[in-house]
Motif scaffolding. Structure first.
Motif, PDB file in Angstrom:
ATOM      1  N   UNK A 155      38.643  44.808  31.567  1.00  0.00           N
ATOM      2  CA  UNK A 155      39.236  43.492  31.728  1.00  0.00           C
ATOM      3  C   UNK A 155      40.492  43.582  32.586  1.00  0.00           C
ATOM      4  N   UNK A 156      41.402  44.482  32.220  1.00  0.00           N
ATOM      5  CA  UNK A 156      42.632  44.610  32.991  1.00  0.00           C
ATOM      6  C   UNK A 156      42.347  45.174  34.367  1.00  0.00           C
ATOM      7  N   UNK A 157      41.293  45.983  34.474  1.00  0.00           N
ATOM      8  CA  UNK A 157      40.937  46.550  35.758  1.00  0.00           C
ATOM      9  C   UNK A 157      40.561  45.451  36.756  1.00  0.00           C
ATOM     10  N   UNK A 158      39.810  44.452  36.311  1.00  0.00           N
ATOM     11  CA  UNK A 158      39.428  43.351  37.181  1.00  0.00           C
ATOM     12  C   UNK A 158      40.643  42.503  37.547  1.00  0.00           C
ATOM     13  N   UNK A 159      41.547  42.283  36.602  1.00  0.00           N
ATOM     14  CA  UNK A 159      42.764  41.526  36.905  1.00  0.00           C
ATOM     15  C   UNK A 159      43.614  42.244  37.949  1.00  0.00           C
ATOM     16  N   UNK A 160      43.705  43.552  37.843  1.00  0.00           N
ATOM     17  CA  UNK A 160      44.451  44.334  38.823  1.00  0.00           C
ATOM     18  C   UNK A 160      43.788  44.264  40.194  1.00  0.00           C
ATOM     19  N   UNK A 161      42.472  44.329  40.222  1.00  0.00           N
ATOM     20  CA  UNK A 161      41.744  44.213  41.487  1.00  0.00           C
ATOM     21  C   UNK A 161      41.948  42.837  42.114  1.00  0.00           C
ATOM     22  N   UNK A 162      41.939  41.787  41.288  1.00  0.00           N
ATOM     23  CA  UNK A 162      42.169  40.437  41.811  1.00  0.00           C
ATOM     24  C   UNK A 162      43.593  40.270  42.328  1.00  0.00           C
ATOM     25  N   UNK A 163      44.560  40.852  41.630  1.00  0.00           N
ATOM     26  CA  UNK A 163      45.942  40.804  42.096  1.00  0.00           C
ATOM     27  C   UNK A 163      46.087  41.505  43.439  1.00  0.00           C
ATOM     28  N   UNK A 164      45.489  42.669  43.565  1.00  0.00           N
ATOM     29  CA  UNK A 164      45.536  43.396  44.843  1.00  0.00           C
ATOM     30  C   UNK A 164      44.817  42.606  45.932  1.00  0.00           C
ATOM     31  N   UNK A 165      43.712  41.961  45.596  1.00  0.00           N
ATOM     32  CA  UNK A 165      42.975  41.160  46.578  1.00  0.00           C
ATOM     33  C   UNK A 165      43.813  39.973  47.048  1.00  0.00           C
ATOM     34  N   UNK A 166      44.500  39.297  46.125  1.00  0.00           N
ATOM     35  CA  UNK A 166      45.351  38.175  46.526  1.00  0.00           C
ATOM     36  C   UNK A 166      46.524  38.649  47.373  1.00  0.00           C
ATOM     37  N   UNK A 167      47.117  39.774  47.017  1.00  0.00           N
ATOM     38  CA  UNK A 167      48.207  40.307  47.831  1.00  0.00           C
ATOM     39  C   UNK A 167      47.726  40.687  49.226  1.00  0.00           C
ATOM     40  N   UNK A 168      46.536  41.279  49.312  1.00  0.00           N
ATOM     41  CA  UNK A 168      45.974  41.628  50.616  1.00  0.00           C
ATOM     42  C   UNK A 168      45.689  40.372  51.443  1.00  0.00           C
ATOM     43  N   UNK A 169      45.179  39.323  50.803  1.00  0.00           N
ATOM     44  CA  UNK A 169      44.908  38.067  51.516  1.00  0.00           C
ATOM     45  C   UNK A 169      46.208  37.433  52.015  1.00  0.00           C
ATOM     46  N   UNK A 191      33.403  42.121  48.238  1.00  0.00           N
ATOM     47  CA  UNK A 191      33.624  41.608  46.893  1.00  0.00           C
ATOM     48  C   UNK A 191      32.565  42.066  45.911  1.00  0.00           C
ATOM     49  N   UNK A 192      31.316  42.081  46.352  1.00  0.00           N
ATOM     50  CA  UNK A 192      30.242  42.540  45.463  1.00  0.00           C
ATOM     51  C   UNK A 192      30.411  44.014  45.121  1.00  0.00           C
ATOM     52  N   UNK A 193      30.925  44.788  46.060  1.00  0.00           N
ATOM     53  CA  UNK A 193      31.091  46.206  45.820  1.00  0.00           C
ATOM     54  C   UNK A 193      32.310  46.551  44.993  1.00  0.00           C
ATOM     55  N   UNK A 194      33.353  45.732  45.052  1.00  0.00           N
ATOM     56  CA  UNK A 194      34.591  46.110  44.377  1.00  0.00           C
ATOM     57  C   UNK A 194      34.988  45.187  43.215  1.00  0.00           C
ATOM     58  N   UNK A 195      34.709  43.904  43.296  1.00  0.00           N
ATOM     59  CA  UNK A 195      35.178  42.982  42.266  1.00  0.00           C
ATOM     60  C   UNK A 195      34.165  42.704  41.161  1.00  0.00           C
ATOM     61  N   UNK A 196      32.909  42.642  41.520  1.00  0.00           N
ATOM     62  CA  UNK A 196      31.913  42.333  40.502  1.00  0.00           C
ATOM     63  C   UNK A 196      31.746  43.520  39.568  1.00  0.00           C
ATOM     64  N   UNK A 197      31.731  43.227  38.296  1.00  0.00           N
ATOM     65  CA  UNK A 197      31.537  44.288  37.308  1.00  0.00           C
ATOM     66  C   UNK A 197      30.051  44.376  36.983  1.00  0.00           C
ATOM     67  N   UNK A 198      29.610  45.557  36.916  1.00  0.00           N
ATOM     68  CA  UNK A 198      28.203  45.775  36.593  1.00  0.00           C
ATOM     69  C   UNK A 198      28.105  46.270  35.154  1.00  0.00           C
ATOM     70  N   UNK A 199      27.067  45.839  34.492  1.00  0.00           N
ATOM     71  CA  UNK A 199      26.845  46.273  33.112  1.00  0.00           C
ATOM     72  C   UNK A 199      26.143  47.623  33.124  1.00  0.00           C
ATOM     73  N   UNK A 200      26.725  48.537  32.389  1.00  0.00           N
ATOM     74  CA  UNK A 200      26.112  49.856  32.250  1.00  0.00           C
ATOM     75  C   UNK A 200      25.661  50.022  30.804  1.00  0.00           C
TER      76      UNK A 200
END
Length: 162
Positions: free
Chosen positions: A1-15, A148-157
């Protein structure tokens, strides 16, 4: 959960960084709306992580970074995402060409709104900017989707219990 939030924060900063990178004057009309493209991706492919307050805050940060009227980008982002939300349930089932055309239309509406606001306030504006920006955004969308599909989407394992 926090991993996705961190990725989204980095994505917004990059944008945001991509939105303020210096470009030559003749190429500045072709700058795609990076924040809008990221917001559209999040709205369509990560709907549980899409929040209006985040959208307003990012729009205000974009206003501050670009030295525009406060609320201009927030209004344009809210308008486009409100229009785009009508297609949110079906967007994933569209072909990539249909997605490209739809994203180009949304980018055109976003840039046209910004240009209209600038024109009404007697600021310097260019009528070529919405068309140029939307066409480049249409070209960039498949790569944003792939990234986005490669980095942001979470896959179920699933683990098999042995």
């Amino acid at each position: 959960m926090k991993d996705l939030r961190l990725k989204l924060l980095i994505a917004f900063l990059a944008a945001l960084v991509l939105s303020i990178l210096p470009m030559p004057q003749f190429l500045s009309a072709f700058r795609p709306p990076w924040v809008l493209l990221l917001v559209l991706y999040i709205e369509y492919f990560l709907p549980a992580k899409f929040h209006i307050t985040t959208l307003v805050l990012v729009g205000l940060m974009l206003d501050v970074l670009l030295s525009t009227v406060i609320g201009e980008h927030s209004f344009a982002l809210l308008l486009v995402t409100w229009i785009a939300s009508t297609r949110s349930r079906r967007f994933q089932f569209f072909s990539i060409m249909q997605q490209i055309v739809l994203v180009g239309l949304f980018c055109f509406i976003y840039q046209a709104t910004i240009t209209l606001i600038d024109g009404l306030l007697n600021f310097d504006y260019n009528l070529f900017t919405p068309i140029a920006s939307a066409s480049l955004s249409m070209f960039i969308w498949p790569w944003i989707r792939l990234l986005g599909d490669g980095s942001l989407l979470t896959r179920l394992h699933y683990r098999s219990s042995l």
